[in-house]
Scaffold this active site. Structure first.
Site, mmCIF file in Angstrom:
data_model
loop_
_atom_site.group_PDB
_atom_site.id
_atom_site.type_symbol
_atom_site.label_atom_id
_atom_site.label_comp_id
_atom_site.label_asym_id
_atom_site.label_seq_id
_atom_site.Cartn_x
_atom_site.Cartn_y
_atom_site.Cartn_z
ATOM 1 C CG ASN A 40 -15.315 1.624 28.070
ATOM 2 O OD1 ASN A 40 -15.727 1.168 26.365
ATOM 3 N ND2 ASN A 40 -16.352 2.878 28.019
ATOM 4 N NE ARG A 77 -18.600 0.467 29.676
ATOM 5 C CZ ARG A 77 -18.627 1.350 30.231
ATOM 6 N NH1 ARG A 77 -17.942 0.860 31.323
ATOM 7 N NH2 ARG A 77 -19.718 2.481 30.137
#
Length: 90
Positions: free
Chosen positions: A37, A19
């Site tokens: 996520n 990320r």
């Protein structure tokens, strides 16, 4: 013309700085949107910007950061649902 990329990335993509690296890559290419996520182990990306930047991000998603092992990227151009002022991790 601003376009929107919606992508799902599977493989070893959680717990490997995916990320944060996606955020940095998107910012480098002047994109806005988000990355998060998912409970099933995938990473979801929504990115808005010009075609060149989206193509660069899409290519990067298939590789990911050093510790990641990307198995598959499913992506599509979609109609923007909303406007974003920055790229963020949600």
């Amino acid at each position: 013309m601003v376009q929107c990329l919606h992508a799902f990335v599977s493989g070893r993509v959680q717990g490997v700085w995916f990320r944060q690296s996606t955020l940095e890559t998107a910012q480098t290419h002047g994109l806005t949107g988000w990355v998060r996520n998912l409970d099933d182990g995938r990473v979801e990306v929504m990115a808005h910007g010009h075609e060149h930047g989206l193509l660069q991000l899409e290519a990067w998603l298939s590789i990911g950061p050093e510790l990641a092992t990307v198995a598959e990227v499913k992506s599509a151009r979609v109609e923007p649902a909303e406007e974003y002022i920055e790229f963020m991790i949600i």
